[in-house]
Design a protein around this motif. Structure first.
Motif, PDB file in Angstrom:
ATOM      1  N   TRP A 908     -24.366  -8.229  11.488  1.00 54.04           N
ATOM      2  CA  TRP A 908     -26.105  -8.366  11.459  1.00 54.04           C
ATOM      3  C   TRP A 908     -26.249  -9.961  10.866  1.00 54.04           C
ATOM      4  O   TRP A 908     -27.179 -10.223  11.149  1.00 54.04           O
ATOM      5  N   GLY A 909     -25.375 -10.409  10.332  1.00 52.25           N
ATOM      6  CA  GLY A 909     -25.342 -11.769   9.453  1.00 52.25           C
ATOM      7  C   GLY A 909     -25.113 -13.029  10.358  1.00 52.25           C
ATOM      8  O   GLY A 909     -25.282 -14.061   9.887  1.00 52.25           O
ATOM      9  N   GLU A 910     -24.214 -12.591  11.120  1.00 50.41           N
ATOM     10  CA  GLU A 910     -23.547 -13.908  11.932  1.00 50.41           C
ATOM     11  C   GLU A 910     -24.581 -14.774  12.592  1.00 50.41           C
ATOM     12  O   GLU A 910     -24.496 -16.010  12.260  1.00 50.41           O
ATOM     13  N   SER A 911     -25.522 -14.335  12.824  1.00 43.73           N
ATOM     14  CA  SER A 911     -26.592 -15.315  13.517  1.00 43.73           C
ATOM     15  C   SER A 911     -27.414 -15.881  12.507  1.00 43.73           C
ATOM     16  O   SER A 911     -28.474 -16.820  12.860  1.00 43.73           O
ATOM     17  N   MET A 912     -27.455 -15.342  11.319  1.00 41.80           N
ATOM     18  CA  MET A 912     -28.523 -15.725  10.210  1.00 41.80           C
ATOM     19  C   MET A 912     -28.106 -17.301   9.940  1.00 41.80           C
ATOM     20  O   MET A 912     -27.039 -17.607   9.614  1.00 41.80           O
ATOM     21  N   SER A 913     -29.078 -18.053   9.727  1.00 43.62           N
ATOM     22  CA  SER A 913     -28.783 -19.647   9.256  1.00 43.62           C
ATOM     23  C   SER A 913     -29.029 -19.740   7.574  1.00 43.62           C
ATOM     24  O   SER A 913     -30.183 -19.227   7.134  1.00 43.62           O
ATOM     25  N   ILE A 914     -28.130 -19.915   7.087  1.00 41.95           N
ATOM     26  CA  ILE A 914     -28.109 -19.955   5.442  1.00 41.95           C
ATOM     27  C   ILE A 914     -28.182 -21.443   5.000  1.00 41.95           C
ATOM     28  O   ILE A 914     -27.381 -22.173   5.486  1.00 41.95           O
ATOM     29  N   ILE A 915     -29.156 -21.838   4.172  1.00 46.91           N
ATOM     30  CA  ILE A 915     -29.236 -23.254   3.629  1.00 46.91           C
ATOM     31  C   ILE A 915     -28.968 -23.148   2.206  1.00 46.91           C
ATOM     32  O   ILE A 915     -29.590 -22.274   1.520  1.00 46.91           O
ATOM     33  N   ALA A 916     -27.978 -23.844   1.690  1.00 47.87           N
ATOM     34  CA  ALA A 916     -27.791 -23.856   0.160  1.00 47.87           C
ATOM     35  C   ALA A 916     -28.752 -24.437  -0.551  1.00 47.87           C
ATOM     36  O   ALA A 916     -29.173 -25.801   0.102  1.00 47.87           O
ATOM     37  N   LEU A 917     -29.209 -24.116  -1.648  1.00 50.86           N
ATOM     38  CA  LEU A 917     -30.040 -25.083  -2.769  1.00 50.86           C
ATOM     39  C   LEU A 917     -29.285 -25.230  -3.800  1.00 50.86           C
ATOM     40  O   LEU A 917     -28.842 -24.184  -4.461  1.00 50.86           O
ATOM     41  N   THR A 918     -29.022 -26.185  -4.136  1.00 50.18           N
ATOM     42  CA  THR A 918     -28.107 -26.634  -5.594  1.00 50.18           C
ATOM     43  C   THR A 918     -29.058 -27.746  -6.233  1.00 50.18           C
ATOM     44  O   THR A 918     -29.677 -28.459  -5.691  1.00 50.18           O
ATOM     45  N   GLY A 919     -28.480 -27.756  -7.409  1.00 49.35           N
ATOM     46  CA  GLY A 919     -28.864 -28.952  -8.362  1.00 49.35           C
ATOM     47  C   GLY A 919     -27.905 -30.089  -7.860  1.00 49.35           C
ATOM     48  O   GLY A 919     -27.888 -31.114  -8.500  1.00 49.35           O
ATOM     49  N   TRP A 920     -26.822 -29.882  -7.338  1.00 50.04           N
ATOM     50  CA  TRP A 920     -25.827 -30.854  -7.045  1.00 50.04           C
ATOM     51  C   TRP A 920     -25.798 -31.515  -5.561  1.00 50.04           C
ATOM     52  O   TRP A 920     -25.773 -30.688  -4.624  1.00 50.04           O
ATOM     53  N   GLY A 921     -26.210 -32.704  -5.656  1.00 51.56           N
ATOM     54  CA  GLY A 921     -26.000 -33.228  -4.176  1.00 51.56           C
ATOM     55  C   GLY A 921     -24.902 -34.151  -3.801  1.00 51.56           C
ATOM     56  O   GLY A 921     -24.986 -34.880  -2.623  1.00 51.56           O
ATOM     57  N   GLN A 922     -23.838 -33.951  -4.322  1.00 49.88           N
ATOM     58  CA  GLN A 922     -22.738 -34.670  -4.162  1.00 49.88           C
ATOM     59  C   GLN A 922     -21.988 -34.097  -2.597  1.00 49.88           C
ATOM     60  O   GLN A 922     -22.274 -33.292  -2.148  1.00 49.88           O
ATOM     61  N   GLU A 923     -21.466 -35.153  -2.222  1.00 51.97           N
ATOM     62  CA  GLU A 923     -20.839 -34.810  -0.889  1.00 51.97           C
ATOM     63  C   GLU A 923     -19.879 -33.650  -0.993  1.00 51.97           C
ATOM     64  O   GLU A 923     -19.777 -32.900  -0.151  1.00 51.97           O
ATOM     65  N   ASP A 924     -18.976 -33.592  -1.897  1.00 46.02           N
ATOM     66  CA  ASP A 924     -17.960 -32.417  -2.079  1.00 46.02           C
ATOM     67  C   ASP A 924     -18.838 -31.075  -2.264  1.00 46.02           C
ATOM     68  O   ASP A 924     -18.403 -30.004  -1.860  1.00 46.02           O
TER      69      ASP A 924
END
Ligand code: ADP
Length: 957
Positions: A908-924
């Motif tokens: 059921w989760g396959e199609s969900m779009s997950i957007i990460a929210l962090t304090g860290w904006g570095q490339e890695d």
């Protein structure tokens, strides 16, 4: 001589009238005269003993009133006579004459051994007829010596009136006794003198002997307890006085028993003492002597003393010992087979060697019993064989000496080194006949030589190494003596002193040219090391050719074998650079501390208005205008905070080389438009004028638009901040060849010249109080510089901050490379945000963060649910089935990325779009969230427009 020798007419008895002496009347004794006479005799005896008899005769003549008086002494040599040794009176002329014993009245006196008086003795002794005056009466007394009658003292009366009486007899007897005693004393004295003389002679002889010989001549007491003074002759210590401890003094303890035993035997047998023994030489070393002494015996055969001589045989002994040693070594060498001997009959080629030689050559005894030489040659190392053969030939050819060192093979395959020496003897025709020689094993010697060579080479190598180290180091290396002189200085130091080629060695510090305080300091430090025997360290500032430098030194003691400090070695290093660096580090540390304090302050500043804004919103719930104002204010403050933090992160990225540019071909006009749009509100707020001038033709840059906008934004913001209200600010861009030159100028407070060089440094601010008012962390320009340089450009600042100057203000010039226009970049369409209703799940452990974000999304018309940790997120997602999940990363129970992974793994989760929210904006960080299956990565706090863009982008896909 008396000549009359007629026969006597009467016997002796017939002329004797001795009995009449007591019959005749006796005259009174004249003691005074007698005493005088005796005193005179004593005086004569003392002064001229030779005249004693003559004086005696004269005294007798006088005291007895005789005609003649004399002393006759018997002489027994060829004949038996009486010599008239002294005569006085009429017979004086006969002094020295002799009378035969048996023809003289004296003879009768001696026979009867008593005083005699004779009348007309001529009747019995016709011999005396020849005397000038007749003898009427003669009185004779015997003269004794050592109780023996040896002669007579006599007085003669020549006339018939004179008769001798008892008094005369007493006087003459008394005188005679006195004379006897005197003569006895004189004789004894003479004998003593004689003995003394003999002793002195012996002493002199001894001395002469002692001086003439190189040996030590000595005299020992009878029991050898005492030695007389002697000259040690350099063999042993001499002595001026008799000495009893001669044994301890002159002979080493280990020899005492031997010497004593030999002495005792000599004493007991009274024979010569003879011994070779060790002695303590005058210089304290041990030597050898051969000593001999003979006993001197007295009449009774008792030892009086010993005479001896000791010769130095040290050299002979050493030679003997050496010889002994050599012989022992030779024998040893022969015994262990290290030396072999041979003899080769050259003409018949018969080789004879001993067992040692066979062993050395590893051949059978039969091979060296008359076989050919060739058999032996096989044992020689192949590399040496030819050479040895040549040497043999040469010796044989010239009948000369043969000398060769070579190797011999051994049974176990190893090699041993030998040296061979021989001599070729010729026969009568001059042809080589016999060739005897020896061969000696020198393997050990070769090994030692090789080892020695290795050690020497190693020492040399090390020395070269040390020399190289000492020469290569810029440090000064030296050794000083304890009396403050240079013993060694390395090249660097010698050059510094201006004393190359070691000319500093032996000089004092003052001679080298050290100022007094510096020389004194060195001496003090040397003393300290010497006293404490420990290394010391110190620092000394020095103004020299190279300006003011700081030197660090270490002095270490050089210890001698006796455990005392022998010298002081040291190194001195120029630590000026290090010290400067330390200062810089300290300064940087100070700046950082200041920065942190400032940062805390700057972050807190916007919080106060934000809190106030919230208050206002609560209170003015029904006042839309107030609500809007509060919202705007809060938005601004939040933007300010976010900018601060972004800047910080950027600076940190640049300094860690982590910043990545999103380069593209962009138009300068786009960059400037972005910048101006951002700063316009600030410019307006401060009532400044802003003039922007761009080149007419489009300028294409290979750059990151956002970052370049940030660069010019920072420059313009600074101009706004550091220019009093109503100032004039300009941004002028120009082409300069292939470069773009952008100048941002203001007429503000300007920058002090001494600060200009540091203006682009991190955390540098001219005046904290001013900046405080304007808000800033002192990192804006550092960021500008870093970003410009990343774009391959440069930035510089000029300023005139003289208050009187008309051109006050600052000017920043940015130079960037221009990309030659390949295509004309068109305006990129700005994405228009499409508002669509969706199902969203917000996951954040920060309740406020989650709630506020959810509120925002709901206002935008979405259906929103909330979860506060990873596990809850999975549950809610399974049930609610959202299209999009905004997932915080750092959460308790299960972190966001793991939760994302699990959700994506569910059907059921396959199609969900997950957007990460962090304090860290570095490339890695972005990469990690992508790996976990996230389609987006937003840095908190989330900007609404950014969120909207991301959501609409998802929609499009
Ligand atoms: P800040 O956050 O303090 O502005 P910046 O790195 O941007 O940090 O600037 C460093 C310092 O340089 C400022 O604190 C200010 O003293 C000085 N400065 C920068 N720009 C100007 C200007 N245009 N006029 C005068 N001083 C300036």
């Amino acid at each position: 001589m008396f000549t009359n020798a007629d026969r006597p007419v009467a016997t002796v008895d017939e002329v004797l009238i001795t009995h009449q002496l007591s019959d005749r009347p006796r005259r009174e004794p004249d003691y005074a005269a007698e005493c005088r006479a005796l005193a005179e005799l004593a005086a004569v005896m003392a002064e001229s003993p030779d005249s004693l008899f003559q004086k005696l005769a004269e005294t007798a003549l006088e005291l007895c009133r005789a005609g003649s008086a004399g002393i006759s002494l018997r002489e027994q040599n060829d004949s038996d006579v009486f010599r008239w040794v002294a005569v006085a009176g009429a017979y004086k002329c006969y002094r020295g004459n002799t009378l035969p014993r048996y023809f003289s009245p004296c003879g009768a006196v001696l026979d009867r051994n008593t005083c005699l008086l004779m009348a007309d003795p001529i009747r019995s002794f016709p011999y005396i007829e020849a005397l000038t005056s007749p003898v009427r009466e003669v009185l004779l007394v015997p003269f004794y010596q050592d109780s023996q009658p040896v002669g007579t003292v006599w007085v003669v009366a020549h006339d018939t009136q004179t008769h001798f009486d008892a008094e005369d007899s007493r006087i003459i007897t008394s005188l005679t006794k006195f004379a006897g005693a005197a003569v006895h004393a004189l004789t004894r004295a003479a004998a003593a003198e004689q003995a003394n003389l003999a002793e002195r002679r012996r002493e002199e002889h001894f001395r002469a002997l002692a001086t003439a010989t190189t040996d030590v001549v000595y005299r020992m007491s009878a029991d050898w307890s005492e030695v007389q003074p002697l000259d040690g002759r350099g063999l042993i210590a001499g002595n001026d006085q008799p000495l009893r401890d001669w044994l301890d003094r002159n002979i080493p303890a280990n020899e005492h028993a031997t010497v004593r035993a030999a002495v005792q035997v000599a004493i007991a047998t009274k024979t010569m003492f003879e011994l070779e023994h060790q002695v303590i030489r005058a210089d304290g070393t041990l030597g050898w002597t051969f000593s001999r002494a003979i006993p001197l015996l007295d009449d009774k055969g008792q030892i009086v003393e010993w005479f001896g001589a000791a010769s130095d045989i040290t050299r002979r002994k050493i030679a003997e010992e050496n010889l002994h040693d050599i012989r022992a070594r030779m024998e040893n060498a022969l015994a262990v087979g290290a030396i072999g001997t041979w003899s080769w009959d050259v003409q018949l080629d018969r080789f004879y060697g001993d067992a040692s030689l066979a062993r050395l050559f590893c051949v059978l005894p039969a091979d060296v019993a008359g076989g050919p030489l060739a058999r032996l040659m096989k044992s020689i190392h192949p590399e040496d064989r030819e050479r040895v053969a040549r040497d043999v030939q040469h010796a044989v050819h010239h009948c000369s000496v043969f000398e060769s060192d070579y190797r011999l093979t051994q049974a176990d395959g190893s090699w041993r080194w030998v040296t061979a020496r021989g001599n070729v003897e010729a026969d009568d025709t001059g042809r080589a006949a016999r060739f005897p020689g020896v061969v000696i094993d020198i393997t050990e010697r070769k090994r030692v030589e090789a080892e020695l060579l290795r050690v020497t080479e190693e020492a040399e190598r090390r020395k070269r190494l040390y020399e190289a180290i000492l020469a290569s180091t810029p440090d000064f290396v030296y050794v000083f003596s304890l009396d403050y002189r240079v013993l060694y200085a390395n090249e660097a130091l010698a050059i510094m002193w201006g004393c190359p080629d070691n000319s500093s060695v032996g000089k004092t510090f003052t001679e080298i040219g050290y100022p007094t305080w510096h020389a004194d300091m060195h001496c003090r430090e040397i003393d300290r090391v010497r006293a404490t025997k420990k290394p010391i360290q110190g620092e000394v500032p020095f103004h020299g050719t190279y300006g003011r430098r700081i030197y660090e030194y270490i002095f270490v003691p050089v210890m001698g074998a006796d455990g005392e400090v022998e010298a002081v070695a040291g190194t001195t290093r120029d630590v000026t650079g290090r010290k400067d660096m330390e200062d810089e580090l300290r300064e940087a540390d100070r700046k950082k501390d200041e920065f942190i304090a400032l940062l805390a302050h700057e972050l807190r500043n916007p919080l106060a208005p934000i809190r106030n804004g919230l208050q206002v919103m609560r209170l003015a719930e029904n006042d839309p205008a107030a609500l809007a104002a509060a919202r705007n204010m809060m938005d601004r403050q939040l933007g300010h905070m976010v900018r601060l933090i972004d800047d910080l992160l950027d600076v940190s990225r640049i300094s860690r080389n982590k910043m990545q540019l999103r380069r593209d071909n962009i138009l300068l006009s786009d960059v400037i438009a972005n910048t101006v749009e951002a700063v316009k509100p600030l410019v307006d707020a401060a009532n400044h004028s802003l003039r922007v001038e761009l080149p007419p033709q489009p300028i294409l840059l290979d750059a990151d638009l956002t970052r370049l906008a940030q660069v010019f934004g920072n420059l313009l913001t600074n101009s706004v901040k550091y220019t009093p209200a109503g100032g004039a600010i300009s941004l002028v861009a120009q082409r300069d060849g292939s470069d773009l030159v952008v100048t941002v100028r203001d007429n503000g407070i300007g920058i002090p010249p001494d600060f200009l060089p540091h203006i682009f440094d991190m955390f540098s601010q001219v005046d904290r109080s001013v900046e405080r008012a304007s808000g800033g962390l002192g990192i804006g320009l550092a960021l500008v510089k870093g970003l410009v340089e990343m774009h391959g450009g440069t930035v510089c600042a000029t300023s005139d901050c003289n208050p009187d100057s008309s051109s006050r203000g600052s000017e920043f010039t940015v130079r960037l490379p221009i990309v030659q226009p390949a295509r004309t970049a068109g305006e990129k369409p700005v994405a228009s945000v499409e508002r669509v209703k969706r199902k969203l799940l917000v996951v954040d452990d920060n309740q406020d963060g989650a709630t506020s974000l959810a509120m925002m999304l709901r206002i935008l018309g979405n259906e929103v649910r909330i979860a506060h940790d990873g596990l809850a997120a999975i549950e809610v997602a399974a049930e609610f089935r959202p299209e999009i999940i905004l997932m915080d990363v750092g959460m308790p129970r299960l972190n966001g990325l793991d939760a994302a992974r699990r959700i994506k793994s569910e059907p059921w989760g396959e199609s969900m779009s997950i957007i990460a929210l962090t304090g860290w904006g570095q490339e890695d960080d972005r990469q990690r969230s992508a790996d976990a299956g996230c389609v987006g990565h937003l840095v908190k706090p989330v900007d609404m427009s950014q969120l909207e863009q991301t959501l609409s982008a998802l929609r499009k896909n």
